[in-house]
Design a protein around this motif. Structure first.
Motif, PDB file in Angstrom:
ATOM      1  N   LYS A 146      42.363 -32.824  21.361  1.00 35.25           N
ATOM      2  CA  LYS A 146      41.500 -33.928  20.564  1.00 35.25           C
ATOM      3  C   LYS A 146      40.365 -33.689  21.634  1.00 35.25           C
ATOM      4  O   LYS A 146      39.115 -33.783  21.253  1.00 35.25           O
ATOM      5  N   GLU A 147      40.536 -33.317  23.128  1.00 34.18           N
ATOM      6  CA  GLU A 147      39.289 -32.963  23.880  1.00 34.18           C
ATOM      7  C   GLU A 147      38.046 -32.489  23.848  1.00 34.18           C
ATOM      8  O   GLU A 147      37.496 -32.260  23.370  1.00 34.18           O
ATOM      9  N   ILE A 148      38.897 -30.629  23.074  1.00 35.62           N
ATOM     10  CA  ILE A 148      37.974 -29.429  22.781  1.00 35.62           C
ATOM     11  C   ILE A 148      37.652 -30.177  21.674  1.00 35.62           C
ATOM     12  O   ILE A 148      35.859 -29.346  21.320  1.00 35.62           O
ATOM     13  N   GLU A 149      38.292 -30.545  20.478  1.00 38.11           N
ATOM     14  CA  GLU A 149      37.326 -31.425  19.014  1.00 38.11           C
ATOM     15  C   GLU A 149      36.325 -31.707  19.076  1.00 38.11           C
ATOM     16  O   GLU A 149      35.840 -31.834  18.510  1.00 38.11           O
ATOM     17  N   LYS A 150      36.306 -32.188  20.124  1.00 35.65           N
ATOM     18  CA  LYS A 150      35.115 -33.681  20.572  1.00 35.65           C
ATOM     19  C   LYS A 150      34.213 -33.295  21.192  1.00 35.65           C
ATOM     20  O   LYS A 150      32.976 -33.432  20.312  1.00 35.65           O
ATOM     21  N   ALA A 151      34.349 -32.473  22.052  1.00 37.59           N
ATOM     22  CA  ALA A 151      33.337 -32.064  22.654  1.00 37.59           C
ATOM     23  C   ALA A 151      32.597 -30.615  21.320  1.00 37.59           C
ATOM     24  O   ALA A 151      31.520 -30.520  20.882  1.00 37.59           O
TER      25      ALA A 151
END
Length: 72
Positions: A55-60
Motif C-alpha cells: 500500500k505504501e508503494i501504491e501511495k507513492a
C-alpha cells in the motif's frame, strides 16, 4: 494508443517527459516484484510481502503521477 490518444493531447509539449515518468514507474514496479520474489522481502526498509508495504508503494506511485499532472 493510450499515449497517442490520451496522454499526448493532455501533456502536449511535455508528453515525452510523462512517458519517461511512466517508464520509470512501470520498470520500478517490475523490479520491486522481481526483487521481492527472488531476494528478500524488504526494500528500503519496506516489507513488500505485506499489504501495508505494498500500500505504501501504491501511495507513492499515485503521488508521483499526481505530481506529473500538476501544471507548473
Amino acid at each position: 494508443m493510450l499515449f497517442t490518444n490520451i496522454v499526448d493531447p493532455h501533456f502536449k509539449d511535455r508528453s515525452v517527459r510523462y512517458r519517461a515518468i511512466a517508464a520509470l514507474l512501470v520498470s520500478g514496479a517490475y523490479y520491486l516484484n522481481l526483487y521481492t520474489g527472488y531476494n528478500a522481502s524488504k526494500f528500503c526498509g519496506i516489507d513488500l510481502k505485506t499489504d501495508e508495504g505494498r500500500k505504501e508503494i501504491e501511495k507513492a506511485i499515485i503521488e508521483i503521477i499526481d505530481f506529473a499532472y500538476e501544471e507548473k
